[in-house]
Design a protein around this motif. Structure first.
Motif, mmCIF file in Angstrom:
data_model
loop_
_atom_site.group_PDB
_atom_site.id
_atom_site.type_symbol
_atom_site.label_atom_id
_atom_site.label_comp_id
_atom_site.label_asym_id
_atom_site.label_seq_id
_atom_site.Cartn_x
_atom_site.Cartn_y
_atom_site.Cartn_z
ATOM 1 N N THR A 2 28.204 13.896 33.848
ATOM 2 C CA THR A 2 27.931 13.990 35.261
ATOM 3 C C THR A 2 27.678 12.583 35.787
ATOM 4 O O THR A 2 27.268 11.693 35.036
ATOM 5 N N ILE A 3 27.957 12.403 37.061
ATOM 6 C CA ILE A 3 27.922 11.066 37.666
ATOM 7 C C ILE A 3 26.997 11.103 38.869
ATOM 8 O O ILE A 3 27.069 12.042 39.673
ATOM 9 N N THR A 4 26.180 10.095 39.022
ATOM 10 C CA THR A 4 25.283 10.110 40.172
ATOM 11 C C THR A 4 24.719 8.716 40.426
ATOM 12 O O THR A 4 25.098 7.738 39.784
ATOM 13 N N SER A 5 23.808 8.654 41.392
ATOM 14 C CA SER A 5 23.039 7.444 41.629
ATOM 15 C C SER A 5 21.560 7.842 41.692
ATOM 16 O O SER A 5 21.234 9.018 41.523
ATOM 17 N N VAL A 32 26.444 13.294 28.783
ATOM 18 C CA VAL A 32 26.496 11.905 29.245
ATOM 19 C C VAL A 32 26.231 11.906 30.740
ATOM 20 O O VAL A 32 26.834 12.685 31.483
ATOM 21 N N VAL A 33 25.300 11.062 31.161
ATOM 22 C CA VAL A 33 24.949 10.955 32.573
ATOM 23 C C VAL A 33 25.206 9.515 33.010
ATOM 24 O O VAL A 33 24.630 8.591 32.437
ATOM 25 N N VAL A 34 26.043 9.353 34.002
ATOM 26 C CA VAL A 34 26.296 8.011 34.540
ATOM 27 C C VAL A 34 25.463 7.840 35.801
ATOM 28 O O VAL A 34 25.590 8.621 36.751
ATOM 29 N N ASP A 35 24.583 6.856 35.788
ATOM 30 C CA ASP A 35 23.765 6.535 36.960
ATOM 31 C C ASP A 35 24.213 5.167 37.475
ATOM 32 O O ASP A 35 23.912 4.145 36.871
ATOM 33 N N VAL A 36 24.949 5.177 38.579
ATOM 34 C CA VAL A 36 25.344 3.920 39.211
ATOM 35 C C VAL A 36 24.217 3.567 40.192
ATOM 36 O O VAL A 36 24.128 4.117 41.273
ATOM 37 N N VAL A 77 20.911 13.620 25.303
ATOM 38 C CA VAL A 77 21.368 13.090 26.584
ATOM 39 C C VAL A 77 21.511 11.574 26.456
ATOM 40 O O VAL A 77 20.633 10.906 25.910
ATOM 41 N N VAL A 78 22.617 11.054 26.940
ATOM 42 C CA VAL A 78 22.818 9.608 26.986
ATOM 43 C C VAL A 78 23.024 9.209 28.438
ATOM 44 O O VAL A 78 23.953 9.680 29.088
ATOM 45 N N ILE A 79 22.135 8.378 28.945
ATOM 46 C CA ILE A 79 22.270 7.888 30.323
ATOM 47 C C ILE A 79 22.933 6.519 30.283
ATOM 48 O O ILE A 79 22.472 5.615 29.579
ATOM 49 N N VAL A 80 24.019 6.380 31.029
ATOM 50 C CA VAL A 80 24.706 5.100 31.165
ATOM 51 C C VAL A 80 24.294 4.505 32.509
ATOM 52 O O VAL A 80 24.608 5.044 33.564
#
Lengths: 650, 339
Positions: free
Chosen positions: A328-331, A353-357, A416-419
């Motif tokens: 999932t992708i978020t800010s 996997v969590v992408v935090d921009v 959970v892996v946060i990028v």
């Protein structure tokens, strides 16, 4: 050749501030022009929002990268979606740093600007973005405008800009564009691209190809007119400017790809074999899904736009629970909403996997601006004890490869892996070696054979905390997963010993992962007076600053952390080899000399907090939240300050 | 009735105890088999250093990553072999028929040693489970623990294992029936049944009467069914029909007083006694006298709290309130499980 009337004469000598000088190596003359041969140069295209300066900048940056230059671009984005025209707040555009070697950051100050009006130029001047000797190509229609208010604004702006030693060259953009299109606002960006391309000697064939791709979904006539505008701009520059700038390409002839960080994350996700992306639009993360929307399904992927951030996390967790590889992708604001579901994934040990921009500020904050303020929230944002992995790519290239690593860790450790990316990486464009995708990155599908007799869904290995993942539908693999504390069989745990045991297993996995990490490499010597520690997109700026300081003979090195949870091993020992340790970050910290601030109550940079807690070393910090990336020159000055070097930066 | 037929009847009477032990063994076999299966493949995703991607090569040790899982999930050959041996030992017990619960003693042999041998043989189930656990956790010592797979006698059993103790039927000549030596085995849920052959002392089990132990001397195999129902330790002797043995029962679950617990159905005359093997007439007479005495004392004695946790239910009239309270307290303290 006719040189336009300039508001100032030839470029004035640069001040002794260490800022790059556009004409520092001016030398040979060709076709009546002075050719400045430079090893790096920074150019900006700035306009009102909607006038296409960003498109111009992206094409210019991409073509420059394809021609072999080192490139780093940064988008200049207004905070509002439709800000008023001709207002400093509405400045929109692109900033491109070109180099003769790899460029790892946005540099210090802009050397050349092409501005569509004096108000957006004023915004950049007031932001301190421009070198004092910058060359400015400015649309001159406004000084003859019928509206007296505009004339007043022009005059006031010129007066304010006159405080610097800019070389301002008027450019009749409106007039030239109206020869090709009826609405000059829809043509100035390509004209500007032509002007810049003539100045920097960009390859016309590459430019035409880039324009064709940009307008591929539109009528051919649109492409033709844009190419005509490009040519018109090039001709104007060749006929009216007395200088050219030559930034030779790098010596690295290896195959490269050019993209921004969000594209890299999207492509990295595909290369990693991730099968489902679930998201809700949020700046500056949304463009990851825009890229995926175009190509993900060609690779068997599913992009799901959920009704909100929480649902987006739920869909990804559900997909992963049922055997898919999902992210999932978020800010930042989206991370806050996903918090409970991240806890569920951690408790159920569902790979995710969590992408935090990251963007700026708490709450809505600064949606389009860069900041590194989500670190502690990413590490500790979940209630209860919720150990998980956090890693931060430092370059566009690492954005790509971090997805491969994140997926593998998430599945191997059932966690959970946060990028943690950021707006600087998200919108910045940088060439990097073309990845050679490997089948191993995608891994094999989960084993869905019968579960061995007696196996349990949480058969925690007492040493590693790891357990084999069951997939619904697997013979003998059915079990009920809830957010409740549970035992090895996934039964709700009423025995207090079970919670202790399961918590230990989940925590142990981080230690196990850490045992496979290596101490981070040191940029510079392995010991010395000062060690600068960074994470995320600041790497290039920090290393450039360290390089400058070392060139002055200062005993300074740096290291950059990719893993934030778990931290890599050996940090305490590494820190002990330096007289001082200081983090450099884009988040807020109190200044030690400010009123009421004491060593006890001082809020430090977020990485500094973490390192102090984990290593018991007195880690100092220098942080800024100026809504822009850090400049290597600023970091260089801080290094000198910390090492008590007197005198200005050379 | 031939001895073999009597043994079959005893095994039938003990079926509840047999099944309890067999069930535990079957579970252990399944668990160790599953462990063997898991240890053939690593947990989670098979380690492949290339699968971590290019970023990992700069900040991780992919080899260590792969090695970690190999080390974690794939046991070293020695541990794996030990785990296989444990599985083999358990599977062997699981596959054996009920005759594994029978031990036969030749003339002149030691009853105590025979019982220890029999229980040590059955106790391999506990030893194998222990070895499997030690191998799984990497705490095994091949030389030190392999022995558990051939002989694991009661002194090595823990409390939980004593609660699952296998019943043992011993075919014994009457001449070797020195029952006093069996006291050390009467713990947990241990059930011992002596199938007596030939001439025998008339009341040997009297020496084993203690408040928490079910003691039965009988000539009727069906009388032994109560052993399977009794939760604590029990010992019984099945004498041949027509023998001069005393028949009695000391049942702790019958009440808190000796009178309630003791039931003497048959008490032979002292004048008939002759030496049996090394057991003198005087020793036999002493046992008979003790039985008679217990029977008489029991009839006159006040009720006492049961130490096996079973308070008298039928003896409520004679039990004093203080005794009932004491019995209740002992039940709450679960003293029976201590040790």
């Amino acid at each position: 050749m006719t040189t336009p009337t300039e508001t100032r004469g030839d470029a004035a000598p640069a001040k002794a501030t260490g800022r790059p000088r556009a004409d520092a190596q001016a030398g040979r003359e060709a076709d009546g022009k002075i050719v400045h041969r430079l090893d790096q140069h920074i150019v900006e295209i700035v306009s009102d929002s909607g006038e296409g300066a960003q498109t111009c900048g992206k094409i210019f940056g991409t073509v420059s990268a394809r021609m072999g230059n080192g490139v780093w671009t940064v988008e200049i984005i207004p905070a509002e979606i439709e800000p008023p025209a001709r207002s400093p707040a509405g400045a929109s555009g692109n900033r491109i740093r070109l180099g003769s070697r790899e460029v790892t950051n946005w540099g210090d100050y802009t050397n050349l600007v092409i501005a569509f009006n004096e108000q957006v130029l004023l915004a950049r001047h007031r932001a301190g973005a421009l070198a004092p000797d910058a060359t400015i190509l400015l649309e001159d229609m406004w000084k003859r405008h019928d509206d007296p208010d505009i004339l007043d604004q022009w005059s006031a702006a010129m007066e304010e800009l006159g405080s610097a030693d800019y070389r301002i060259i008027p450019v009749p953009m409106e007039k030239e564009c109206l020869e090709v299109v009826d609405d000059a606002r829809r043509g100035k960006n390509m004209f500007a691209l032509g002007v810049l391309s003539a100045i920097y000697g960009r390859d016309r064939e590459l430019l035409e190809g880039a324009i064709a791709r940009r307008f591929a979904k539109k009528d051919d006539e649109i492409t033709r007119r844009n190419v005509e505008l490009l040519d018109r701009g090039m001709r104007w520059a060749e006929g009216h400017l007395d200088f050219q700038i030559e930034v030779p390409p790098t010596s690295d002839a290896s195959a490269k790809v050019v993209m921004n960080g969000n594209q890299a994350i999207a492509l990295g996700a595909i290369a990693a074999g991730l099968e489902l992306a679930s998201m809700y639009p949020i700046t500056p993360a949304s463009s990851v899904s825009h890229y995926l929307a175009e190509i993900f399904q060609d690779y068997g992927g599913i992009l799901h736009q959920a009704e909100d951030e929480i649902a987006a996390a739920g869909v990804a967790i559900g997909a992963s629970f049922s055997g898919k590889t999902a992210f999932t992708i978020t800010s930042g604001p989206g991370m806050a909403l996903k918090t409970e579901f991240l806890g569920l994934a951690i408790m159920t040990e569902t790979p995710l996997v969590v992408v935090d921009v990251q963007r700026g500020g708490p709450s809505t904050g600064l949606p389009t601006r860069v900041e590194q303020s989500d670190l502690l929230a990413a590490l500790f944002g979940q209630p209860g004890d919720a150990p998980h992995v956090v890693l931060a790519p430092a370059t566009i290239e690492e954005c790509f490869h971090s997805m491969v690593l994140a997926r593998r860790i998430a599945e191997t450790f059932r966690t959970v892996v946060i990028v943690l990316s950021d707006a600087n990486l998200a919108t910045g464009v940088q060439p990097f070696p073309r990845p050679e995708p490997r089948a191993e990155w995608q891994g094999s599908p989960p084993d869905q054979g019968a579960v061995p007799d007696g196996a349990r869904p949480y058969e925690w290995d007492p040493r590693t905390g790891l357990s084999t993942r069951f997939i619904p539908g697997q013979e003998g693999g059915q079990f009920t997963a809830t957010g409740l504390a549970h035992d090895e069989e996934s039964h709700v745990a009423y025995d207090p010993q079970v919670n202790q045991r399961s918590s230990r297993a989940r925590s142990r996995k981080l230690a196990v992962l850490q045992s496979t990490l290596t101490p981070p490499p040191i940029y510079g010597e392995g010991s010395g007076d000062l060690l600068v520690v960074g994470w995320g997109s600041t790497k290039g700026a920090i290393e450039e600053a360290v390089e400058r300081a070392r060139a002055e003979g200062l005993s300074v090195s740096s290291t950059h952390l990719t893993f934030l949870s778990p931290l890599p091993p050996g940090l305490t020992e590494m820190f002990g080899r330096f007289g001082r340790v200081m983090t450099v970050e884009i988040n807020y910290s109190d200044e030690p000399d400010d009123p009421f601030i004491t060593p006890e109550n001082r809020r430090r940079g977020q990485l500094a907090w973490l390192l102090r807690a984990q290593t018991l070393v007195d880690v100092d910090c220098w942080t800024r939240v100026m809504a822009e990336p850090l400049r290597p020159g600023s970091i260089h000055e801080v290094i000198r300050d910390r090492l008590a070097v007197t005198g200005g930066v050379a | 009735m031939p001895s073999e037929q009597r043994v079959d009847l005893v095994l039938s009477a003990l079926q509840g105890s047999l099944e309890g032990f067999r069930s535990a063994v079957a579970r252990a076999v399944d668990e160790v088999r599953a462990e063997l299966e898991r240890r053939r493949q690593p947990a989670g995703v098979p380690p492949d250093p290339q699968a971590l991607g290019a970023l990992a090569s700069r900040i991780m040790d992919p080899g260590r990553f792969a090695g970690l899982f190999a080390e974690d999930s794939l046991l070293d050959p020695e541990a794996y072999a030990l785990l296989e041996q444990a599985h083999e030992a358990l599977a062997s017990l699981d596959a054996a028929d009920d005759r594994m619960f029978v031990e036969s003693i030749p003339e002149g042999a030691s009853l105590r040693d025979a019982v220890e041998a029999g229980l040590g043989r059955l106790g391999v189930a506990f030893g194998a489970a222990r070895v499997a656990e030690l191998a799984r956790e990497g705490r095994h010592r091949t030389n030190g623990h392999a022995g558990h797979l051939s002989h694991f006698p009661p002194p090595s059993w823990n409390r939980a294992e004593r609660g699952l103790a296998p019943p043992l039927v011993v075919e014994t000549p009457g001449a070797t029936l020195r029952a006093g030596a069996l006291a050390e085995f009467l713990d947990g849920a241990q059930k011992l049944v002596l199938v007596v052959q030939g001439a025998a002392p008339p009341a040997p089990l009297v020496r084993l009467i203690t408040p928490g132990v079910l003691v039965v001397q009988t000539k009727e195999p069906e009388e032994l069914g109560r052993l399977a129902d009794f939760e604590g330790p029990a010992v019984a002797a099945l004498f041949p029909e027509g023998s001069g043995a005393a028949c009695f029962t000391h049942d702790p679950s019958a009440g808190t007083g000796l009178a309630e617990r003791m039931a003497v159905e048959e008490l032979p005359e002292v004048s008939d006694l002759r030496p049996v093997g090394a057991i003198s007439a005087a020793q036999q007479a002493e046992e008979l006298a003790q039985l008679a005495s217990l029977s008489r004392v029991g009839a006159a004695a006040p009720a006492a709290p049961s130490t096996n946790g079973h308070a008298a239910s039928g003896g409520g009239d004679s039990a004093r309130p203080a005794d009932r309270l004491a019995a209740w307290l002992l039940r709450q303290a679960n003293l029976r499980d201590l040790g």
